[in-house]
Design an enzyme around this catalytic site. Sequence first.
Site: not given
Length: 328
Positions: A56, A205, A208-209
Site C-alpha cells: 500500500y 462497503l 464505497g458503492f
Amino acid sequence: MEMRRLGKNGPMVSALGLGCMGMSEFYGPADESESLATIGRALDLGVNFLDTADIYGMGRNEDLVGRAIRGRRSAVVLATKFGNVRDPDGIFTGVNGRPEFVRKSCDASLRRLKVEMIDLYYQHRVDPKTPIEETVGAMSRLVEEGKVRFLGLSEAAPATLRRAHATHPIAALQTEYSLWSRDVEAEILPACRSLEVAFVPYSPLGRGFLTGRITSAEDFDAADSRRRSPRFLGENFRRNQEVARRVKQAAAKKECTPAQIALAWLLAQGDDIVPIPGTKRRSYLEENLGGLAVNLTAAEAAGLSEAIPADLVQGTRYPEPFMKRLNL
C-alpha cells in the site's frame, strides 16, 4: 466496544477494524494529517484492529500507520501483509511466497512500522508456484523468533487454507465479503468455521458503492483504482445502482445510513466475522462505527440477503488479470 476473537486462540479485537489502505493509495488523494487523525480517533473510540500491507503506497502506508501508533503500541492489534510484488513504478509483477521472500518482507515491514512484532501477518495472495506448506513454514519460523504473533491468509481457497492450517494454526482469513460480494458463503466461510479460523471481510462497503454516495465512476480522481473496476463501469454501474437503492431502502427502515446497515448485516453473519471498513476521514470512521449499534434480527438479516441476491450484482470484483490471483 464489542470485541471478537481472531481464531480459536488468537487476539481479541474490536468487532470493526480499520482498513488503512486508502490513506496512501488506490482511492484517490489523501490528506496525511487527516489520516493520522483518523487512526488516532479510531484508537480513542476503542478500535484496536488496524490493517495495512507492504504494497500500500509502496511501503508508505506502513510508515504512516507506524507513526500513528507511536506511543500507543500496546493498544493496537497490528496486521500487515506480504506476497504481492510491484516494480519501482508500482506495476504489479506477480506473487512471491518463497521462504526467503517471506523473511525479507517481514523484516522490511518491521522497519517501516517501527515495531518489534507484527500481531497478525498475512500472506496477501497465494503464490501458485510455491507450496503453501513452504510459505507458511517460513511464516511459522517468524512466530518462533518473536517477530510475528499470529498468521493469516488472504484470498485463499478452502483446500489451501486446510493445508496451511495443518502446517501452522491460521488465526484469520481475509477475503472480500459484503452485500455485493457473497461468493465466500458457498465454501470459504464454511471451511473457516470448520477450522475455527476467523473471517476478516475487506471492502465490506463494496469500495464505497454500498454507501449510496457514488453516482459515477467518472467522479473519481484519475488515479482511483475504481475507474478500472468492472462493477463501476458502463452498464454494470448502471445496473448495480439497484443494489445501492435496496440497501438505502433497508437503511431507511432501520433509521440508519446505508453504510451502517451494510456493516450491521455483515456483523450479523457470525461472531467469527470482523469487518475492516477502510476510510481516510474521521467523519466516515464515526459513521461506520455507528453500524455496531444497528441491531438486526435474524429475520431482518435474512430478509436483506434475499432482497440483494448475489446474482443481482453485475461485473467481476477485479479486472480479469487480478481475478486470476484470487482464491488459489
